[in-house]
Design a protein around this motif. Structure first.
Motif, PDB file in Angstrom:
ATOM      1  N   ILE B 229      -2.223   8.949  23.485  1.00  0.00           N
ATOM      2  CA  ILE B 229      -1.901   8.402  24.804  1.00  0.00           C
ATOM      3  C   ILE B 229      -1.143   7.080  24.668  1.00  0.00           C
ATOM      4  N   ALA B 230      -1.560   6.262  23.695  1.00  0.00           N
ATOM      5  CA  ALA B 230      -0.945   4.939  23.514  1.00  0.00           C
ATOM      6  C   ALA B 230       0.424   5.015  22.860  1.00  0.00           C
ATOM      7  N   GLY B 231       0.916   6.213  22.615  1.00  0.00           N
ATOM      8  CA  GLY B 231       2.276   6.353  22.106  1.00  0.00           C
ATOM      9  C   GLY B 231       2.399   6.323  20.594  1.00  0.00           C
ATOM     10  N   ILE B 232       1.276   6.420  19.888  1.00  0.00           N
ATOM     11  CA  ILE B 232       1.331   6.507  18.426  1.00  0.00           C
ATOM     12  C   ILE B 232       1.738   7.943  18.063  1.00  0.00           C
ATOM     13  N   HIS B 233       2.714   8.081  17.225  1.00  0.00           N
ATOM     14  CA  HIS B 233       3.212   9.407  16.869  1.00  0.00           C
ATOM     15  C   HIS B 233       2.109  10.235  16.198  1.00  0.00           C
ATOM     16  N   ARG B 234       2.056  11.509  16.548  1.00  0.00           N
ATOM     17  CA  ARG B 234       0.975  12.349  15.996  1.00  0.00           C
ATOM     18  C   ARG B 234       1.001  12.378  14.469  1.00  0.00           C
ATOM     19  N   ASP B 235       2.184  12.252  13.889  1.00  0.00           N
ATOM     20  CA  ASP B 235       2.272  12.240  12.420  1.00  0.00           C
ATOM     21  C   ASP B 235       1.719  10.954  11.817  1.00  0.00           C
ATOM     22  N   ASN B 236       1.493   9.949  12.641  1.00  0.00           N
ATOM     23  CA  ASN B 236       1.052   8.651  12.132  1.00  0.00           C
ATOM     24  C   ASN B 236      -0.429   8.398  12.347  1.00  0.00           C
ATOM     25  N   CYS B 237      -1.182   9.464  12.443  1.00  0.00           N
ATOM     26  CA  CYS B 237      -2.637   9.334  12.531  1.00  0.00           C
ATOM     27  C   CYS B 237      -3.234   9.891  11.243  1.00  0.00           C
ATOM     28  N   ARG B 238      -3.757   9.002  10.432  1.00  0.00           N
ATOM     29  CA  ARG B 238      -4.308   9.428   9.135  1.00  0.00           C
ATOM     30  C   ARG B 238      -5.793   9.759   9.271  1.00  0.00           C
ATOM     31  N   GLU B 239      -6.081  11.031   9.074  1.00  0.00           N
ATOM     32  CA  GLU B 239      -7.485  11.462   9.090  1.00  0.00           C
ATOM     33  C   GLU B 239      -7.931  11.582   7.649  1.00  0.00           C
ATOM     34  N   ILE B 240      -8.651  10.598   7.177  1.00  0.00           N
ATOM     35  CA  ILE B 240      -9.012  10.591   5.766  1.00  0.00           C
ATOM     36  C   ILE B 240     -10.186  11.543   5.519  1.00  0.00           C
ATOM     37  N   ALA B 241      -9.992  12.413   4.535  1.00  0.00           N
ATOM     38  CA  ALA B 241     -11.006  13.450   4.263  1.00  0.00           C
ATOM     39  C   ALA B 241     -12.299  12.825   3.742  1.00  0.00           C
ATOM     40  N   THR B 242     -13.405  13.357   4.205  1.00  0.00           N
ATOM     41  CA  THR B 242     -14.714  12.936   3.697  1.00  0.00           C
ATOM     42  C   THR B 242     -15.336  14.120   2.962  1.00  0.00           C
ATOM     43  N   CYS B 243     -16.425  13.846   2.261  1.00  0.00           N
ATOM     44  CA  CYS B 243     -17.073  14.957   1.569  1.00  0.00           C
ATOM     45  C   CYS B 243     -18.589  14.870   1.717  1.00  0.00           C
ATOM     46  N   ARG B 244     -19.220  16.009   1.463  1.00  0.00           N
ATOM     47  CA  ARG B 244     -20.652  16.115   1.672  1.00  0.00           C
ATOM     48  C   ARG B 244     -21.417  15.188   0.731  1.00  0.00           C
ATOM     49  N   ASP B 245     -20.878  14.999  -0.477  1.00  0.00           N
ATOM     50  CA  ASP B 245     -21.563  14.130  -1.438  1.00  0.00           C
ATOM     51  C   ASP B 245     -21.664  12.687  -0.924  1.00  0.00           C
ATOM     52  N   MET B 247     -22.041  11.982   2.126  1.00  0.00           N
ATOM     53  CA  MET B 247     -22.637  12.109   3.459  1.00  0.00           C
ATOM     54  C   MET B 247     -21.564  11.981   4.544  1.00  0.00           C
ATOM     55  N   PHE B 248     -20.357  12.427   4.240  1.00  0.00           N
ATOM     56  CA  PHE B 248     -19.248  12.444   5.195  1.00  0.00           C
ATOM     57  C   PHE B 248     -18.853  11.062   5.706  1.00  0.00           C
ATOM     58  N   ALA B 249     -19.100  10.037   4.893  1.00  0.00           N
ATOM     59  CA  ALA B 249     -18.699   8.677   5.262  1.00  0.00           C
ATOM     60  C   ALA B 249     -17.256   8.428   4.811  1.00  0.00           C
ATOM     61  N   LEU B 250     -16.583   7.558   5.536  1.00  0.00           N
ATOM     62  CA  LEU B 250     -15.193   7.207   5.221  1.00  0.00           C
ATOM     63  C   LEU B 250     -15.185   6.301   3.989  1.00  0.00           C
ATOM     64  N   SER B 251     -14.346   6.649   3.021  1.00  0.00           N
ATOM     65  CA  SER B 251     -14.319   5.918   1.759  1.00  0.00           C
ATOM     66  C   SER B 251     -13.343   4.742   1.811  1.00  0.00           C
ATOM     67  N   PRO B 252     -13.821   3.522   1.519  1.00  0.00           N
ATOM     68  CA  PRO B 252     -12.923   2.362   1.506  1.00  0.00           C
ATOM     69  C   PRO B 252     -11.767   2.543   0.515  1.00  0.00           C
ATOM     70  N   ALA B 253     -12.029   3.169  -0.628  1.00  0.00           N
ATOM     71  CA  ALA B 253     -10.961   3.364  -1.622  1.00  0.00           C
ATOM     72  C   ALA B 253      -9.871   4.275  -1.068  1.00  0.00           C
ATOM     73  N   GLU B 254     -10.305   5.341  -0.402  1.00  0.00           N
ATOM     74  CA  GLU B 254      -9.328   6.253   0.203  1.00  0.00           C
ATOM     75  C   GLU B 254      -8.537   5.555   1.306  1.00  0.00           C
ATOM     76  N   VAL B 284     -22.353   7.691   8.618  1.00  0.00           N
ATOM     77  CA  VAL B 284     -22.244   6.242   8.783  1.00  0.00           C
ATOM     78  C   VAL B 284     -21.129   5.701   7.893  1.00  0.00           C
ATOM     79  N   ASP B 285     -20.088   5.177   8.514  1.00  0.00           N
ATOM     80  CA  ASP B 285     -19.005   4.590   7.732  1.00  0.00           C
ATOM     81  C   ASP B 285     -19.416   3.189   7.258  1.00  0.00           C
ATOM     82  N   PRO B 286     -19.049   2.828   6.017  1.00  0.00           N
ATOM     83  CA  PRO B 286     -19.417   1.502   5.487  1.00  0.00           C
ATOM     84  C   PRO B 286     -18.517   0.412   6.069  1.00  0.00           C
ATOM     85  N   ILE B 287     -18.998  -0.177   7.117  1.00  0.00           N
ATOM     86  CA  ILE B 287     -18.177  -1.057   7.932  1.00  0.00           C
ATOM     87  C   ILE B 287     -17.634  -2.255   7.168  1.00  0.00           C
ATOM     88  N   ARG B 288     -18.501  -2.933   6.437  1.00  0.00           N
ATOM     89  CA  ARG B 288     -18.097  -4.179   5.799  1.00  0.00           C
ATOM     90  C   ARG B 288     -16.944  -3.946   4.816  1.00  0.00           C
TER      91      ARG B 288
END
Lengths: 517, 517
Positions: B229-245, B247-254, B284-288
């Motif tokens: 809606i805010a006009g960000i191009h659909r190609d410019n949304c990075r959905e970073i893959a998570t894994c079960r190991d 616990m499906f948290a977003l990885s800071p390294a990735e 739970v994503d590691p916020i810090r």
């Protein structure tokens, strides 16, 4: 009031930051059944109903419409923290505080003396529809997530569309469709994003910077805001100037010139927002002619309110919470091609249970028609309002306001010190003290009228009005629209305006040669 | 039901299209006083309260949580047009229709057996807060438009922020500030637009196509929708893959790698949306750590829910209507620098009465903090909830759900046919029938569990659950969160799951070697 002690956190800081989660293991199991106990609900509910009824019956009339308070007046009175535990009889105490602390500091939009802005019309049924919706508290974000709520919404937008004589192409019965959102701002944003995506699919998805939107200098700023949110560059919003001679209506010729200039510059006309009944003076844009201009450039046409030529538009919205007795909030949006809306606002990734029903043609998932996912069951309220007052009831309600506005206008016209600045078309009267000849100049007249409004609003027991500044002219706005407003309130309002004007003119030693028109 | 006859239009078509306006001059003046008559409100209001109380007391328990209906079931029952005039005793008749036609077709989100999606938590005080708000019906879009409503909102967001242990920098008392919006979608959109404008001011206002936003493949789709809606191009949304190991948290390294790659490609990292308690599995994503990565690239960090490391974020939102007993809708958004929000969402052109108070420092005009202009007095409801239940009351409420979820989880773990697919972190239990060895393959297991959920939900008298598909694994979701849910409902729900599983396995001739863990 006690400060939260955070005693449940051993070291005084949130463990893992999840402060609402349990840390101690020895906690006594809480009794949560009181949180939605039917008998407690019944007891407290009757209290609330009586509280509101008493507000309508007596309190509303006693308060000034607009309170005489200074910023910070309430924040200073309230504790800095929420109570850790409720006080005894907390609900009763809270209701007392609503009465003693909060109500005296509100601007009373339901007062019969509220003539400012545009009304937020209330009704018994509208208010109780909201109460019922809140009590049932379903979330109809998909058909499956509450089938009856979704279907009632589909029914009621068609009901309202027919009552407004919209073309069938904007209704479900004619291949279009509608939804109930919160506000006009949301409605315009949704239509705009759908139009944007359609246009970008045509001209190339990277050309968002070339899109241009059009409105008049009278168009509500909600449109510019929506365009900005949707990523349209601020330089690409054309506000076409209007003039008093045209009653501040948007000129098709000017629109055509603006669009052509943009096309010549390599830009892409995207969206025209036209209005019937602008916010400042209820100006009426000529929809049919404007649509023809926009169509030639492939621009999406969105209109607000009811108009001649609506057959040609792509979308249309109107606030049922403004004049149609459906308490806040309730804005109906209709689109000719729902698939464009869904294409722009659909959510690809789903976590919800896919129901087989979702494959069928009769199924609408309203989450794909709006910005938000969580949504309230607004259809219940609007359905109750239409059911209990009938289409004729709404018409009578609107007509009564038109009559009162006409009455106010004629009183203004009968006083030669005043002029009606824009001929009244709906229930808004724009007026001012004429520019006194010996003082001359619009600037002086503006200052005079600014002081007049201030004095009128300061009376407390009198009306509350707002103002507009259009074409360099400052004017007072008397918008008739509160459900409780009756002829006597309009007459009294005019009396207060006259009295304050007389006093002000005396103070400023200004004399008009008073001649009735 | 009578069709509208449109008899008020002489030639059968709307004159000037303004169909609600009067055409005849001889109309009898309508009596509108009944539209908001205090005694009628009192009488009908008590009816509505009793109706809701009865719904909680008996009807809720009797209905299947999810109705067994087909698309169109209700649309077919209702007339195609709104009534022209109300029938006799229309309100009573309408309430009967709510009971007989509408309630049986709703998904009952307040049922103690509703374990699908996430809860829409209700309380006596939350529902009545909505009723009170609807009755008073003010529109606090500026401070002047209702001073007490604005100030109560400022107070209550600080109250809630402190109860959640947010850093003071996000609260008014610490130079930030908060507001109450309808939904998370709105909150994210507002924060995103503020971040976008700040970034474009840095890198050049024409570079919207270069902005990139980040989330995980578990992030609620509301974020991608808001970015679109805010006009960000659909190609410019990075959905970073998570894994079960993880616990499906977003990885800071990735995240770091993704941001660096974008910077190397000449793009501009804009916004990170992290989550504590994702929709599908409450990951739970590691916020810090994530904040540190984002800060290095000057990206705005927005978090949902309560977390460690929140000091580093630019904005934060949580739904009080989800777990905090404030009936729909109520989403709190806090920002560290309100001026950025106002810069992005302010409205330059004003028609409202400028109050001298608007110059002061204590004045907040909430219309400049959100998409919408018209807004409801949501603060009243949240203030009542905090006042009447206390911070400890909310904690006890949340803890009771955590306890019941733990109880459900342990029952699942005790049955060797089942597995808990993701360790329970909040009150959501994700589980499934194990993949039967002799059949093998996740696809078979997914199909088996899909059938199981269908059977469970089809019982009618049993629980209603939803599902998730994460990392190729289909799982059932049991989200404990309805206010009326008690331990017995959780036990009964598990019993139904076991019974349906046994029946299904028998039908499919699948045998597990049943060994308790």
């Amino acid at each position: 009031m006690a400060q939260p002690s955070h005693s449940y956190i051993n070291d005084g800081t949130p463990r893992n930051g999840i402060v609402l989660l349990p840390v101690e293991t020895g906690t006594v199991p809480p009794q949560c059944s009181h949180l939605l106990n039917p008998e407690e609900f019944r007891r407290q509910g009757h209290q609330v109903i009586d509280f509101i009824a008493d507000y309508y019956a007596s309190m509303l009339g006693e308060y000034p419409v607009h309170p005489s308070v200074n910023p910070g007046f309430l924040r200073r009175e309230l504790p800095a923290d929420a109570p850790l535990r409720p006080e005894r009889d907390a609900f009763d105490a809270a209701l007392r505080d609503v009465r003693d602390l909060i109500l005296p500091g509100l601007t009373h939009w339901q007062s019969p003396r509220h003539f400012a802005h545009f009304p937020a019309s209330s009704s018994t049924v509208g208010a109780l529809g909201e109460a019922l919706t809140a009590g049932i508290n379903v979330v109809p974000f998909t058909w499956a997530a509450s089938p009856a709520a979704t279907e009632l919404e589909m029914v009621v937008v068609d009901w309202l569309g027919k009552a407004l004589h919209l073309p069938e192409s904007l209704m479900f019965c004619g291949g279009g469709g509608g939804t109930l959102l919160g506000t006009t701002c949301e409605a315009i944003l949704c239509a705009l994003v759908a139009a944007r995506d359609r246009k970008l699919a045509d001209i190339g998805s990277r050309r968002i910077g070339d899109l241009v939107v059009y409105c008049s200098d009278q168009t509500h700023f909600a449109f510019r805001k929506a365009a900005h949110i949707a990523g349209i560059h601020r330089d690409n919003c054309r506000e076409i100037a209007t003039c008093r001679d045209d009653m501040f209506a948007l000129s098709p010729a000017e629109l055509h010139a603006a669009m052509q200039a943009d096309v010549d510059a390599g830009l892409a006309p995207l969206f025209l927002c036209a209005t019937v009944g602008t916010t400042q003076t209820t100006a009426v844009d000529p929809i049919r002619e404007l649509s023809a201009v926009a169509a030639a450039h492939g621009a999406w046409v969105h209109f607000r309110h009811v108009i001649d030529g609506v057959e040609a538009v792509d979308s249309f919205s109107t606030n049922a919470h403004k004049w149609l007795l459906a308490n806040n909030d309730c804005c109906a949006l209709w689109v000719m091609r729902p698939s464009l809306l869904v294409a722009a606002l659909r959510t690809e990734q789903e976590y919800i249970l896919k129901d087989v029903a979702a494959e069928g043609h009769d199924v609408v998932d309203y989450k794909d028609w709006s910005v938000t996912l969580t949504r309230r069951f607004r259809a219940l309220k609007l359905w109750l309002v239409l059911r209990c007052y009938g289409v004729e009831g709404l018409r009578a309600h609107v007509r009564s306001h038109l009559r009162m506005a006409a009455s106010f206008e004629s009183m203004v016209r009968a006083d030669a010190r005043f002029e009606v600045t824009v001929a009244t078309q709906f229930a808004l009267v724009c007026f001012r003290l004429r520019s006194p000849e010996k003082l001359g100049g619009e600037k002086t007249a503006n200052e005079l009228n600014r002081r007049l409004l201030k004095e009128v609003n300061a009376t407390g027991s009198g009306p509350y009005m707002s103002s507009a500044m259009v074409g360099g002219i400052y004017m007072l706005r008397c918008a008739v629209g509160s459900t409780l407003t009756e002829e006597q309130h309009v007459r009294e309002a005019w009396k207060v305006v006259q009295d304050q004007a007389a006093s002000l003119l005396r103070k400023m030693e200004i004399n008009y040669s008073v001649v009735a028109e």
